[in-house]
Design an enzyme around this catalytic site. Structure first.
Site, PDB file in Angstrom:
ATOM      1  CB  VAL A  99      -8.712  13.190 -25.546  1.00 46.61           C
ATOM      2  CG1 VAL A  99      -8.592  13.193 -24.027  1.00 46.61           C
ATOM      3  CG2 VAL A  99      -9.199  11.832 -26.048  1.00 46.61           C
ATOM      4  CG  HIS A 103      -3.527  13.888 -26.759  1.00 49.74           C
ATOM      5  ND1 HIS A 103      -4.615  14.645 -26.370  1.00 49.74           N
ATOM      6  CD2 HIS A 103      -3.840  13.380 -27.972  1.00 49.74           C
ATOM      7  CE1 HIS A 103      -5.541  14.594 -27.317  1.00 49.74           C
ATOM      8  NE2 HIS A 103      -5.092  13.844 -28.308  1.00 49.74           N
TER       9      HIS A 103
HETATM   10  P1  AMP Z   1      -6.956  13.162 -30.676  1.00 47.23           P
HETATM   11  O1  AMP Z   1      -7.904  12.868 -31.805  1.00 47.23           O
HETATM   12  O2  AMP Z   1      -5.717  13.879 -31.122  1.00 47.23           O
HETATM   13  O3  AMP Z   1      -7.658  13.853 -29.522  1.00 47.23           O
HETATM   14  O4  AMP Z   1      -6.441  11.761 -30.159  1.00 47.23           O
HETATM   15  C1  AMP Z   1      -7.042  11.037 -29.112  1.00 47.23           C
HETATM   16  C2  AMP Z   1      -6.368   9.697 -29.060  1.00 47.23           C
HETATM   17  O5  AMP Z   1      -6.664   9.087 -27.818  1.00 47.23           O
HETATM   18  C3  AMP Z   1      -6.834   8.719 -30.156  1.00 47.23           C
HETATM   19  O6  AMP Z   1      -5.701   8.304 -30.930  1.00 47.23           O
HETATM   20  C4  AMP Z   1      -7.438   7.561 -29.346  1.00 47.23           C
HETATM   21  O7  AMP Z   1      -7.227   6.285 -29.931  1.00 47.23           O
HETATM   22  C5  AMP Z   1      -6.733   7.703 -28.015  1.00 47.23           C
HETATM   23  N1  AMP Z   1      -7.428   7.125 -26.863  1.00 47.23           N
HETATM   24  C6  AMP Z   1      -8.721   7.282 -26.518  1.00 47.23           C
HETATM   25  N2  AMP Z   1      -8.987   6.612 -25.384  1.00 47.23           N
HETATM   26  C7  AMP Z   1      -7.829   6.031 -24.988  1.00 47.23           C
HETATM   27  C8  AMP Z   1      -7.441   5.202 -23.883  1.00 47.23           C
HETATM   28  N3  AMP Z   1      -8.305   4.839 -22.947  1.00 47.23           N
HETATM   29  N4  AMP Z   1      -6.155   4.784 -23.809  1.00 47.23           N
HETATM   30  C9  AMP Z   1      -5.258   5.137 -24.766  1.00 47.23           C
HETATM   31  N5  AMP Z   1      -5.560   5.921 -25.818  1.00 47.23           N
HETATM   32  C10 AMP Z   1      -6.825   6.355 -25.934  1.00 47.23           C
END
Ligand code: AMP
Length: 119
Positions: A99, A103
């Site tokens: 994403v 985060h």
């Molecule tokens: P990253 O791979 O570090 O970009 O982590 C992205 C994180 O976002 C993953 O752990 C996903 O499970 C989480 N994620 C994706 N969509 C959502 C959502 N709608 N609400 C909460 N977490 C999410």
């Protein structure tokens, strides 16, 4: 270039629901939708930063302090502050950042094992 259609931008606009763990002027924290540990929350700045690189370059000192303090507050709220947790940030393609909005992952609630899978 920040993508206004990324999933966390939609959460911040209230277009997608989330389970909020913490909120302040510049930070939102919520449970990860696909938890990798008993505790798995995400801590994000409210302003538009693609990655930690972008954040370090453009964020105010107050935003940076709030994000770091929010991560510890989330660990405390989730009950893992004392027994230990992992703060993880993926930055860019080699890290598998999915994403494109900065985060921090707050992971805990069990022994998390080695930091990285060998590969
Ligand atoms: P990253 O791979 O570090 O970009 O982590 C992205 C994180 O976002 C993953 O752990 C996903 O499970 C989480 N994620 C994706 N969509 C959502 C959502 N709608 N609400 C909460 N977490 C999410």
């Amino acid at each position: 270039m920040y993508d206004d259609n990324n999933i966390f931008a939609k959460i911040l606009r209230g277009e997608i629901p989330n389970t909020t763990v913490h909120e302040d002027d510049s930070t939102l924290a919520f449970d990860d939708i696909s938890p990798q540990a008993p505790v798995h929350a995400l801590v994000i700045p409210k302003n538009k930063y693609v990655s930690l690189n972008d954040f370090a370059e453009k964020a105010t000192d107050a935003e940076i302090a709030n994000l770091v303090r929010a991560a510890v507050k989330v660990a405390d709220t989730k009950g893992v502050k004392e027994d230990g947790y992992r703060l993880l940030v993926n930055i860019g393609p080699n890290s598998h950042q999915e994403v494109p909005h900065l985060h921090f992952h707050v992971l805990g609630g069990r022994k998390l094992g080695p930091m990285l899978v060998k590969g």
